[in-house]
Design an enzyme around this catalytic site. Structure first.
Site, short mmCIF file in Angstrom:
data_model
loop_
_atom_site.label_atom_id
_atom_site.label_comp_id
_atom_site.label_asym_id
_atom_site.label_seq_id
_atom_site.Cartn_x
_atom_site.Cartn_y
_atom_site.Cartn_z
N HIS A 12 3.62 -7.47 -5.09
CA HIS A 12 2.79 -6.35 -5.51
C HIS A 12 3.17 -5.94 -6.94
O HIS A 12 4.21 -6.37 -7.46
CB HIS A 12 2.91 -5.15 -4.56
CG HIS A 12 4.33 -4.74 -4.26
ND1 HIS A 12 5.21 -4.31 -5.21
CD2 HIS A 12 5.01 -4.70 -3.09
CE1 HIS A 12 6.36 -4.02 -4.65
NE2 HIS A 12 6.28 -4.26 -3.36
P1 TYD Z 1 6.89 -3.04 1.11
O1 TYD Z 1 6.38 -2.41 -0.13
O2 TYD Z 1 6.04 -4.09 1.75
O3 TYD Z 1 8.34 -3.61 0.88
P2 TYD Z 1 8.81 -4.77 -0.15
O4 TYD Z 1 8.38 -4.32 -1.51
O5 TYD Z 1 10.25 -4.83 -0.02
O6 TYD Z 1 8.19 -6.05 0.26
O7 TYD Z 1 7.15 -1.87 2.17
C1 TYD Z 1 7.19 -2.09 3.57
C2 TYD Z 1 6.66 -0.85 4.29
O8 TYD Z 1 7.47 0.29 4.02
C3 TYD Z 1 5.25 -0.50 3.83
O9 TYD Z 1 4.52 -0.11 4.99
C4 TYD Z 1 5.43 0.70 2.93
C5 TYD Z 1 6.70 1.34 3.45
N1 TYD Z 1 7.50 2.01 2.39
C6 TYD Z 1 7.62 3.38 2.38
O10 TYD Z 1 7.06 4.10 3.23
N2 TYD Z 1 8.38 3.97 1.42
C7 TYD Z 1 9.01 3.24 0.46
O11 TYD Z 1 9.70 3.81 -0.43
C8 TYD Z 1 8.87 1.81 0.47
C9 TYD Z 1 9.53 0.97 -0.58
C10 TYD Z 1 8.11 1.24 1.46
#
Ligand code: TYD
Length: 140
Positions: free
Chosen positions: A53
């Site tokens: 992302h």
């Molecule tokens: P995600 O952004 O997919 O993690 P990464 O960047 O490590 O791949 O996040 C996974 C899940 O957690 C998604 O449903 C969003 C949630 N999340 C939060 O609620 N707060 C946060 O600060 C983060 C980083 C993720």
């Protein structure tokens, strides 16, 4: 702008002594922003690719406080791969870079500092949408 001018490798000082190491990261001093949120990622195995992302508002500093991982960053025109492999090393990422984190070692604990509270709406999770917003030609 070259991608090498967008991300930055930071080296934190060590205040350790004979009792062990001590690394301090102060918001707006050791890193370019005030810290509003901290999260950490562990237990991801070497096959997993995380991230995938870009963020419209969040800047990040990534630190492998234990173990190692790799970060691939992509600005829509060019990419770079950075290996995080030292607890005193930080990787600063500005907004609007596509990022993938992968090749987590078994003992990897990836600490992430950011300047925002979580807001899912500022995430761009579609690579085509990211390219549109940066006007990029794409690498995937
Ligand atoms: P995600 O952004 O997919 O993690 P990464 O960047 O490590 O791949 O996040 C996974 C899940 O957690 C998604 O449903 C969003 C949630 N999340 C939060 O609620 N707060 C946060 O600060 C983060 C980083 C993720």
């Amino acid at each position: 702008m070259s991608i090498k001018d967008q991300y930055r490798i930071l080296e934190f000082g060590d205040l350790g002594d004979e009792r062990g190491n001590l690394v301090v990261v102060e918001g707006a001093q050791d890193i370019p922003f005030e810290i509003k949120r901290v999260f950490y990622i562990y237990g991801s195995d070497s096959e997993v690719v995380r991230g995938q992302h870009a963020n419209r508002n969040s800047e990040f500093v990534l630190i492998n406080v234990s173990g190692t991982s790799k970060v691939r960053v992509d600005n829509g025109f060019e990419e770079a791969v950075i290996e995080l492999n030292r607890p005193r090393m930080g990787l600063y990422l500005p907004t609007m870079l596509w990022k993938d984190m992968y090749e987590f070692s078994e003992d990897s604990v990836l600490l992430v500092l950011t300047n925002t509270h979580y807001d899912g709406k500022e995430y761009i999770r579609d690579y085509g949408e990211f390219l549109k917003e940066v006007g990029g030609t794409g690498l995937k």
